[in-house]
Motif scaffolding. Structure first.
Motif, PDB file in Angstrom:
ATOM      1  N   GLN A 141       0.846  -1.196   0.000  1.00  0.00           N
ATOM      2  CA  GLN A 141       0.000   0.000   0.000  1.00  0.00           C
ATOM      3  C   GLN A 141       0.881   1.244   0.000  1.00  0.00           C
ATOM      4  OE1 GLN A 141      -1.828  -0.244   4.198  1.00  0.00           O
ATOM      5  NE2 GLN A 141      -0.953   1.837   4.136  1.00  0.00           N
ATOM      6  N   VAL A 142       0.244   2.407  -0.116  1.00  0.00           N
ATOM      7  CA  VAL A 142       0.969   3.670   0.007  1.00  0.00           C
ATOM      8  C   VAL A 142       1.494   3.775   1.441  1.00  0.00           C
ATOM      9  CG1 VAL A 142       0.761   6.184   0.003  1.00  0.00           C
ATOM     10  CG2 VAL A 142      -0.387   4.827  -1.764  1.00  0.00           C
ATOM     11  N   LEU A 143       2.777   4.112   1.565  1.00  0.00           N
ATOM     12  CA  LEU A 143       3.420   4.210   2.869  1.00  0.00           C
ATOM     13  C   LEU A 143       4.249   5.491   2.952  1.00  0.00           C
ATOM     14  CD1 LEU A 143       4.647   0.511   3.207  1.00  0.00           C
ATOM     15  CD2 LEU A 143       2.698   1.543   4.383  1.00  0.00           C
ATOM     16  N   HIS A 144       4.826   5.722   4.110  1.00  0.00           N
ATOM     17  CA  HIS A 144       5.714   6.868   4.302  1.00  0.00           C
ATOM     18  C   HIS A 144       6.863   6.806   3.301  1.00  0.00           C
ATOM     19  CE1 HIS A 144       9.228   8.887   6.067  1.00  0.00           C
ATOM     20  NE2 HIS A 144       8.404   9.637   6.788  1.00  0.00           N
ATOM     21  N   GLY A 145       7.476   5.626   3.165  1.00  0.00           N
ATOM     22  CA  GLY A 145       8.521   5.430   2.170  1.00  0.00           C
ATOM     23  C   GLY A 145       9.932   5.460   2.712  1.00  0.00           C
ATOM     24  N   ASP A 146      10.143   6.104   3.875  1.00  0.00           N
ATOM     25  CA  ASP A 146      11.492   6.154   4.452  1.00  0.00           C
ATOM     26  C   ASP A 146      11.370   6.241   5.968  1.00  0.00           C
ATOM     27  OD1 ASP A 146      14.242   6.206   4.616  1.00  0.00           O
ATOM     28  OD2 ASP A 146      14.419   8.343   4.199  1.00  0.00           O
ATOM     29  N   LEU A 147      10.566   5.342   6.529  1.00  0.00           N
ATOM     30  CA  LEU A 147      10.239   5.436   7.946  1.00  0.00           C
ATOM     31  C   LEU A 147      11.310   4.739   8.784  1.00  0.00           C
ATOM     32  CD1 LEU A 147       8.135   6.746   9.643  1.00  0.00           C
ATOM     33  CD2 LEU A 147       6.803   4.660   9.628  1.00  0.00           C
ATOM     34  N   ALA A 148      12.480   5.338   8.796  1.00  0.00           N
ATOM     35  CA  ALA A 148      13.581   4.867   9.627  1.00  0.00           C
ATOM     36  C   ALA A 148      13.679   5.755  10.864  1.00  0.00           C
ATOM     37  CB  ALA A 148      14.874   4.912   8.829  1.00  0.00           C
ATOM     38  N   GLY A 149      14.505   5.317  11.829  1.00  0.00           N
ATOM     39  CA  GLY A 149      14.619   6.036  13.081  1.00  0.00           C
ATOM     40  C   GLY A 149      14.892   7.526  12.963  1.00  0.00           C
ATOM     41  N   PRO A 150      15.801   7.975  12.068  1.00  0.00           N
ATOM     42  CA  PRO A 150      16.074   9.413  11.975  1.00  0.00           C
ATOM     43  C   PRO A 150      14.876  10.245  11.538  1.00  0.00           C
ATOM     44  CG  PRO A 150      17.855   8.142  10.999  1.00  0.00           C
ATOM     45  CD  PRO A 150      16.751   7.172  11.266  1.00  0.00           C
ATOM     46  N   ASN A 151      13.865   9.624  10.934  1.00  0.00           N
ATOM     47  CA  ASN A 151      12.707  10.371  10.442  1.00  0.00           C
ATOM     48  C   ASN A 151      11.508  10.295  11.374  1.00  0.00           C
ATOM     49  OD1 ASN A 151      14.083  11.223   8.175  1.00  0.00           O
ATOM     50  ND2 ASN A 151      13.481   9.445   6.971  1.00  0.00           N
ATOM     51  N   VAL A 152      11.742   9.832  12.597  1.00  0.00           N
ATOM     52  CA  VAL A 152      10.709   9.835  13.633  1.00  0.00           C
ATOM     53  C   VAL A 152      11.210  10.703  14.778  1.00  0.00           C
ATOM     54  CG1 VAL A 152       9.289   8.445  15.193  1.00  0.00           C
ATOM     55  CG2 VAL A 152       9.995   7.512  12.986  1.00  0.00           C
ATOM     56  N   LEU A 153      10.524  11.810  15.045  1.00  0.00           N
ATOM     57  CA  LEU A 153      10.930  12.722  16.103  1.00  0.00           C
ATOM     58  C   LEU A 153      10.147  12.416  17.373  1.00  0.00           C
ATOM     59  CD1 LEU A 153      11.126  16.113  14.141  1.00  0.00           C
ATOM     60  CD2 LEU A 153      12.881  14.342  14.438  1.00  0.00           C
ATOM     61  N   LEU A 154      10.872  12.219  18.459  1.00  0.00           N
ATOM     62  CA  LEU A 154      10.271  11.877  19.743  1.00  0.00           C
ATOM     63  C   LEU A 154      10.367  13.060  20.701  1.00  0.00           C
ATOM     64  CD1 LEU A 154      11.892   8.359  20.242  1.00  0.00           C
ATOM     65  CD2 LEU A 154       9.594   8.840  19.367  1.00  0.00           C
ATOM     66  N   LYS A 155       9.305  13.250  21.460  1.00  0.00           N
ATOM     67  CA  LYS A 155       9.301  14.228  22.545  1.00  0.00           C
ATOM     68  C   LYS A 155       8.933  13.480  23.805  1.00  0.00           C
ATOM     69  CE  LYS A 155       7.815  18.923  23.615  1.00  0.00           C
ATOM     70  NZ  LYS A 155       7.022  20.078  23.122  1.00  0.00           N
ATOM     71  N   ASN A 156       9.914  13.253  24.657  1.00  0.00           N
ATOM     72  CA  ASN A 156       9.763  12.374  25.808  1.00  0.00           C
ATOM     73  C   ASN A 156       9.391  10.978  25.306  1.00  0.00           C
ATOM     74  OD1 ASN A 156      10.373  14.503  27.614  1.00  0.00           O
ATOM     75  ND2 ASN A 156       8.253  15.239  27.471  1.00  0.00           N
ATOM     76  N   ASP A 157       8.241  10.458  25.699  1.00  0.00           N
ATOM     77  CA  ASP A 157       7.856   9.107  25.274  1.00  0.00           C
ATOM     78  C   ASP A 157       6.758   9.117  24.209  1.00  0.00           C
ATOM     79  OD1 ASP A 157       9.658   7.829  26.914  1.00  0.00           O
ATOM     80  OD2 ASP A 157       8.256   7.593  28.579  1.00  0.00           O
ATOM     81  N   GLU A 158       6.594  10.223  23.504  1.00  0.00           N
ATOM     82  CA  GLU A 158       5.565  10.323  22.477  1.00  0.00           C
ATOM     83  C   GLU A 158       6.186  10.693  21.139  1.00  0.00           C
ATOM     84  OE1 GLU A 158       2.430   9.491  22.943  1.00  0.00           O
ATOM     85  OE2 GLU A 158       2.799   9.073  25.065  1.00  0.00           O
ATOM     86  N   VAL A 159       5.477  10.355  20.079  1.00  0.00           N
ATOM     87  CA  VAL A 159       5.918  10.742  18.733  1.00  0.00           C
ATOM     88  C   VAL A 159       5.475  12.175  18.472  1.00  0.00           C
ATOM     89  CG1 VAL A 159       5.674  10.305  16.269  1.00  0.00           C
ATOM     90  CG2 VAL A 159       5.877   8.384  17.863  1.00  0.00           C
ATOM     91  N   ALA A 160       6.445  13.047  18.250  1.00  0.00           N
ATOM     92  CA  ALA A 160       6.134  14.441  17.947  1.00  0.00           C
ATOM     93  C   ALA A 160       5.837  14.637  16.470  1.00  0.00           C
ATOM     94  CB  ALA A 160       7.296  15.344  18.369  1.00  0.00           C
TER      95      ALA A 160
END
Length: 338
Positions: free
Chosen positions: A199-218
């Protein structure tokens, strides 16, 4: 000065600070502070012939954000465009997400479930994208083993013909030989895969492209164009983040990965058991089939730095660890999900 001028003309901003920050492989990135103290993130594109693809990436990010998925928001130009393309510098401008760190090597504790709850919501939204409905395709096609063989057969002689190999190049040559020798294991790993969701996806969903603020996804950042891909691979790419795999004991990492899979299923209840159960097998095979970043010293030596070398070592070590313990890991994941 060129960035400042583009921001003024295209966006009506008058920055007081323009600071260059670490660049990606295709953009020059800047932190911006305007006259009111508001902060932005600017991406300047180097290749004008790719601007249609860059625009499609921004559109996909906005599509996710419109449904409440955590993403950075693009700031439109004075002409209400997502990209500034007419001036000297093609650019996109983004809201700045403060006080964050990336998920690379930082998946611990409650973050496992938080990250995959957010990813489940993202994939649930993207499954409805009008560009392509989800379909089932043979899991064996998640990696083209023959193409991988050809890439390694070109890469290994390229290293061998290099007059002088540095420490990383010497290691990368040995790692490439190891992966080439594992081709039969990879084929057997893929052979038992069922049909999996594409299906259609983010395409590059690796760790550097996920920003965390404390224990939540920012925010999820740096989307790719809306191309259908294997759902299992995108889950594995984040869950099998090499630095997170190696930062913990295998048992501790597997506990986190199981939490991730359970949270993902709760957030995206349409996901099939096959897609979730195949993630470890898919992730392991895909990493071993890839020449990235081993090929960087040959193909793009200008991007090789200490961070890339560290990632290369971690990715190779994590892939071998997963391959060696795959049956045990999959059995534990199956027991938790079924």
């Amino acid at each position: 000065m060129a960035v400042t001028g583009t921001l003024a003309l295209a966006y009506g901003l008058h920055p007081t600070e323009v600071t260059r920050i670490p660049q990606s492989t295709s953009t020059d990135n800047y932190a911006i502070v305007d006259q009111t103290g508001r902060r932005y993130f600017a991406k300047v594109y180097r290749a004008r012939d790719r601007l249609d693809l860059e625009r499609a990436s921004v559109e996909l990010s906005e599509y996710a954000a419109d449904a409440g998925v955590a993403t950075a928001r693009a700031t439109r130009t004075r002409e209400h465009k997502l990209l500034e393309t007419r001036g000297r510098l093609p650019m996109s401008l983004w809201s700045y997400v403060p006080h964050t760190e990336t998920a690379e090597g930082n998946l611990i504790g409650a973050r496992w479930a938080a990250v995959d709850t957010a990813m489940g919501r993202l994939h649930n939204r993207l499954a409805a994208h009008p560009a392509a409905a989800p379909t089932l395709q043979p899991g064996t096609a998640v990696c083209d083993v023959a193409a991988a063989r050809d890439r390694f057969e070109s890469l290994i002689p390229a290293f061998q013909h290099t007059p002088r190999l540095g420490e990383f190049e010497t290691w990368a040559l040995q790692a490439a030989r190891e992966r080439q020798a594992l081709r039969g294991d990879i084929e057997r790993t893929l052979a038992s895969l069922p049909q999996l969701t594409v299906q259609v996806l983010h395409g590059d969903l690796a760790g550097p492209n996920v920003l965390l603020k404390n224990d939540e996804v920012a925010a999820f950042v740096d989307f790719r164009p809306r191309t259908p891909r294997y759902l299992s691979w995108e889950i594995a790419r984040l869950g099998c983040d090499p630095k997170s795999v190696l930062a913990n004991s295998v048992e501790s990492w597997l506990t986190g990965y199981t939490d991730l899979a359970l949270a993902y299923r709760d957030a995206n209840p349409k996901v099939s058991a096959d897609d979730l159960l195949s993630t470890l097998r898919v992730g392991c095979a895909a990493m071993l089939c890839s020449t990235s970043p081993l090929a960087a010293p040959v193909e793009r030596p200008h991007i090789v730095d200490a961070a890339l070398e560290s990632y290369g070592h971690a990715r190779h070590e994590a892939a071998l660890l997963l391959l060696g313990r795959l049956p045990v890991l999959e059995e534990a994941l199956r027991d938790a999900l079924l």
